[in-house]
Design a protein around this motif. Structure first.
Motif, PDB file in Angstrom:
ATOM      1  N   ILE A  28       0.838  -1.198   0.000  1.00 59.22           N
ATOM      2  CA  ILE A  28       0.000   0.000   0.000  1.00 59.22           C
ATOM      3  C   ILE A  28       0.874   1.249   0.000  1.00 59.22           C
ATOM      4  O   ILE A  28       2.020   1.228   0.444  1.00 59.22           O
ATOM      5  CB  ILE A  28      -0.952   0.022   1.215  1.00 59.22           C
ATOM      6  N   ASP A  29       0.320   2.341  -0.506  1.00 57.71           N
ATOM      7  CA  ASP A  29       1.039   3.611  -0.509  1.00 57.71           C
ATOM      8  C   ASP A  29       1.169   4.154   0.911  1.00 57.71           C
ATOM      9  O   ASP A  29       0.204   4.118   1.694  1.00 57.71           O
ATOM     10  CB  ASP A  29       0.304   4.647  -1.358  1.00 57.71           C
ATOM     11  N   ALA A  30       2.344   4.662   1.224  1.00 54.61           N
ATOM     12  CA  ALA A  30       2.548   5.331   2.508  1.00 54.61           C
ATOM     13  C   ALA A  30       1.831   6.674   2.516  1.00 54.61           C
ATOM     14  O   ALA A  30       1.596   7.290   1.466  1.00 54.61           O
ATOM     15  CB  ALA A  30       4.037   5.537   2.766  1.00 54.61           C
ATOM     16  N   ALA A  31       1.489   7.136   3.705  1.00 54.28           N
ATOM     17  CA  ALA A  31       0.898   8.464   3.858  1.00 54.28           C
ATOM     18  C   ALA A  31       1.902   9.533   3.442  1.00 54.28           C
ATOM     19  O   ALA A  31       3.121   9.311   3.452  1.00 54.28           O
ATOM     20  CB  ALA A  31       0.468   8.672   5.304  1.00 54.28           C
ATOM     21  N   GLN A  32       1.386  10.686   3.097  1.00 51.88           N
ATOM     22  CA  GLN A  32       2.251  11.796   2.721  1.00 51.88           C
ATOM     23  C   GLN A  32       3.018  12.321   3.938  1.00 51.88           C
ATOM     24  O   GLN A  32       2.520  12.287   5.066  1.00 51.88           O
ATOM     25  CB  GLN A  32       1.427  12.934   2.119  1.00 51.88           C
ATOM     26  N   PRO A  33       4.238  12.809   3.733  1.00 54.18           N
ATOM     27  CA  PRO A  33       4.977  13.416   4.846  1.00 54.18           C
ATOM     28  C   PRO A  33       4.255  14.651   5.381  1.00 54.18           C
ATOM     29  O   PRO A  33       3.493  15.308   4.667  1.00 54.18           O
ATOM     30  CB  PRO A  33       6.318  13.802   4.208  1.00 54.18           C
ATOM     31  N   SER A  34       4.516  14.969   6.627  1.00 55.78           N
ATOM     32  CA  SER A  34       3.928  16.167   7.234  1.00 55.78           C
ATOM     33  C   SER A  34       4.703  17.428   6.890  1.00 55.78           C
ATOM     34  O   SER A  34       4.218  18.536   7.124  1.00 55.78           O
ATOM     35  CB  SER A  34       3.872  16.006   8.759  1.00 55.78           C
ATOM     36  N   HIS A  35       5.912  17.267   6.357  1.00 52.12           N
ATOM     37  CA  HIS A  35       6.780  18.413   6.084  1.00 52.12           C
ATOM     38  C   HIS A  35       7.050  18.522   4.590  1.00 52.12           C
ATOM     39  O   HIS A  35       7.127  17.516   3.881  1.00 52.12           O
ATOM     40  CB  HIS A  35       8.104  18.266   6.842  1.00 52.12           C
ATOM     41  N   ASN A  36       7.217  19.752   4.130  1.00 48.98           N
ATOM     42  CA  ASN A  36       7.515  19.999   2.720  1.00 48.98           C
ATOM     43  C   ASN A  36       9.010  20.007   2.424  1.00 48.98           C
ATOM     44  O   ASN A  36       9.417  19.998   1.262  1.00 48.98           O
ATOM     45  CB  ASN A  36       6.911  21.338   2.280  1.00 48.98           C
ATOM     46  N   SER A  37       9.818  20.040   3.456  1.00 49.29           N
ATOM     47  CA  SER A  37      11.270  20.061   3.268  1.00 49.29           C
ATOM     48  C   SER A  37      11.924  19.402   4.474  1.00 49.29           C
ATOM     49  O   SER A  37      11.333  19.339   5.558  1.00 49.29           O
ATOM     50  CB  SER A  37      11.778  21.500   3.110  1.00 49.29           C
ATOM     51  N   PRO A  38      13.145  18.902   4.295  1.00 49.17           N
ATOM     52  CA  PRO A  38      13.854  18.306   5.435  1.00 49.17           C
ATOM     53  C   PRO A  38      14.306  19.383   6.411  1.00 49.17           C
ATOM     54  O   PRO A  38      14.311  20.575   6.084  1.00 49.17           O
ATOM     55  CB  PRO A  38      15.047  17.607   4.773  1.00 49.17           C
ATOM     56  N   PRO A  39      14.706  19.002   7.623  1.00 46.80           N
ATOM     57  CA  PRO A  39      15.197  19.991   8.589  1.00 46.80           C
ATOM     58  C   PRO A  39      16.547  20.565   8.158  1.00 46.80           C
ATOM     59  O   PRO A  39      17.173  20.067   7.219  1.00 46.80           O
ATOM     60  CB  PRO A  39      15.312  19.185   9.887  1.00 46.80           C
ATOM     61  N   PRO A  40      17.017  21.619   8.821  1.00 47.03           N
ATOM     62  CA  PRO A  40      18.284  22.255   8.436  1.00 47.03           C
ATOM     63  C   PRO A  40      19.453  21.271   8.425  1.00 47.03           C
ATOM     64  O   PRO A  40      19.531  20.357   9.253  1.00 47.03           O
ATOM     65  CB  PRO A  40      18.479  23.333   9.509  1.00 47.03           C
ATOM     66  N   LEU A  41      20.342  21.471   7.466  1.00 46.44           N
ATOM     67  CA  LEU A  41      21.571  20.681   7.322  1.00 46.44           C
ATOM     68  C   LEU A  41      21.300  19.190   7.123  1.00 46.44           C
ATOM     69  O   LEU A  41      22.125  18.347   7.449  1.00 46.44           O
ATOM     70  CB  LEU A  41      22.497  20.889   8.526  1.00 46.44           C
ATOM     71  N   CYS A  42      20.137  18.873   6.572  1.00 48.18           N
ATOM     72  CA  CYS A  42      19.766  17.475   6.340  1.00 48.18           C
ATOM     73  C   CYS A  42      19.698  17.219   4.845  1.00 48.18           C
ATOM     74  O   CYS A  42      19.098  17.990   4.100  1.00 48.18           O
ATOM     75  CB  CYS A  42      18.418  17.169   6.985  1.00 48.18           C
ATOM     76  N   TYR A  43      20.303  16.124   4.403  1.00 52.48           N
ATOM     77  CA  TYR A  43      20.325  15.769   2.991  1.00 52.48           C
ATOM     78  C   TYR A  43      19.328  14.661   2.671  1.00 52.48           C
ATOM     79  O   TYR A  43      19.206  14.246   1.520  1.00 52.48           O
ATOM     80  CB  TYR A  43      21.736  15.306   2.590  1.00 52.48           C
ATOM     81  N   SER A  44      18.627  14.139   3.674  1.00 56.00           N
ATOM     82  CA  SER A  44      17.630  13.097   3.433  1.00 56.00           C
ATOM     83  C   SER A  44      16.340  13.729   2.922  1.00 56.00           C
ATOM     84  O   SER A  44      16.099  14.925   3.081  1.00 56.00           O
ATOM     85  CB  SER A  44      17.348  12.321   4.719  1.00 56.00           C
ATOM     86  N   SER A  45      15.486  12.912   2.333  1.00 51.88           N
ATOM     87  CA  SER A  45      14.233  13.420   1.792  1.00 51.88           C
ATOM     88  C   SER A  45      13.177  13.509   2.887  1.00 51.88           C
ATOM     89  O   SER A  45      13.337  12.976   3.991  1.00 51.88           O
ATOM     90  CB  SER A  45      13.732  12.512   0.664  1.00 51.88           C
ATOM     91  N   THR A  46      12.075  14.160   2.565  1.00 48.31           N
ATOM     92  CA  THR A  46      10.967  14.258   3.515  1.00 48.31           C
ATOM     93  C   THR A  46      10.326  12.899   3.778  1.00 48.31           C
ATOM     94  O   THR A  46       9.558  12.755   4.738  1.00 48.31           O
ATOM     95  CB  THR A  46       9.892  15.220   2.993  1.00 48.31           C
ATOM     96  N   TRP A  47      10.674  11.898   2.957  1.00 52.74           N
ATOM     97  CA  TRP A  47      10.077  10.574   3.120  1.00 52.74           C
ATOM     98  C   TRP A  47      10.691   9.778   4.273  1.00 52.74           C
ATOM     99  O   TRP A  47      10.360   8.600   4.459  1.00 52.74           O
ATOM    100  CB  TRP A  47      10.151   9.797   1.810  1.00 52.74           C
TER     101      TRP A  47
END
Length: 334
Positions: A247-266
């Motif tokens: 099943i599809d995961a729910a959408q992230p609550s954030h539109n961007s990662p936190p500061p100094l983070c290279y990971s995705s919102t997923w």
């Protein structure tokens, strides 16, 4: 830098992170470890080396290293064995040293414990396609490359990160992408002859690094899949033949990662499953928590977002060592 968004404050950064961010991340990780311990889990912690130092081998030099927040990237537990991955980033070549004291401890405690280390790669320039990460290359071309299974790493030598491997009892599902090449998957297949090893890929991800923000098993028969990186139909057949629902995961609550983070919102779906009915979800990821609740899971909210920048989410920052149960066959229909 190609994986980092153009407007990110992470671009061009290297070396030791600001002390206040280190202190905050350690606070959150300590709280998470304490919560797990209160639930009756034994939590062991790594012995950190100084990752702000340069790393040099006869084949390469890098000005700084990575860290030890995500043991899931380095250690793969299969049966009585813990396997150290090759790692595919030069800055992560020495990361295994953080865990050697624990490996020695487990060796002394458990006569059945097997400590294995995959062959360390040389990581010369021959391991990488030149200019693959050039900023001149757009997302459309990268998506085409991902669909064609053309990634930054070559097939010069076996490469794999442990976080590209999902364990389903007798089956290991391994993502072919940036951090794991086909030779790495073949090495795992030869190393674990009693397991079935399956290669998968997710064409919707232009930077396929680790599988646990893309494909997340929750319990036998149920898997979350990132809706932007769906598993191709021909690779879904094994799961569907054996009664698994994807099943599809729910959408992230954030539109961007936190500061100094290279990971995705997923990282929203980078959850830690404690048992088939209990799951840890990052506290701010309310949509993912709501989905888990509707799926009948008991949700434990965990504040970890300010630690994301050090290597990932709740699944990344843990690596299970001992679990109860037998090695099941979840895919008897080949």
């Amino acid at each position: 830098d190609a994986k980092v968004p153009e407007d990110s404050d992470m671009r061009g950064q290297w070396g030791r992170r600001p002390q206040e961010t280190i202190d905050r991340a350690n606070e959150l990780l300590d709280n998470f470890a304490g919560m797990l311990a209160k639930r009756g889990l034994r939590v062991d912690r790594p012995t950190c080396i100084d990752h702000s130092l340069p790393a040099t081998t006869p084949d390469f030099h890098t000005d700084s290293q990575f860290g030890c927040m995500p043991p899931r990237d380095v250690l793969l537990t299969v049966g009585h064995e813990i396997l150290e991955a090759t790692m595919s980033y030069r800055c992560r070549w020495f990361e295994y040293l953080n865990y050697r004291p624990l490996m020695q401890q487990y060796w002394n405690e458990d006569p059945n414990f097997r400590h294995e280390a995959a062959p360390k790669p040389r990581l010369t320039d021959a391991d990488y396609h030149p200019d693959y990460l050039s900023e001149k290359i757009g997302v459309a071309k990268r998506l085409k490359w991902a669909e064609e299974k053309f990634f930054v790493t070559t097939e010069e030598e076996p490469l794999f990160d442990a976080a590209d491997v999902l364990r389903f009892g007798r089956d290991l599902v391994v993502q072919h992408g940036f951090t794991t090449n086909l030779k790495g998957i073949d090495w795992l297949r030869r190393h674990f002859p009693d397991h079935r090893v399956h290669a998968v890929n997710f064409p919707g991800d232009p930077y396929p690094i680790h599988i646990d923000a893309t494909f997340t098993p929750l319990r036998p028969g149920l898997i979350l899949n990132n809706p932007q990186r769906r598993l191709p139909q021909d690779q879904r057949d094994m799961f569907e033949r054996n009664g698994w629902e994807i099943i599809d995961a729910a959408q992230p609550s954030h539109n961007s990662p936190p500061p100094l983070c290279y990971s995705s919102t997923w990282l929203s779906m980078n959850v830690l499953v404690l048992d088939p009915k209990t799951v840890c979800v990052e506290a701010s990821e309310v949509y993912q928590a709501e989905q888990m609740d509707k799926l009948g899971m008991n949700v434990i909210p965990v504040d970890l977002r300010d630690a994301y920048a050090f290597g990932g989410g709740l699944h990344c920052c843990t690596a299970d060592v001992y679990r109860d149960g037998e090695c099941e066959d979840y895919f008897p229909k080949a």
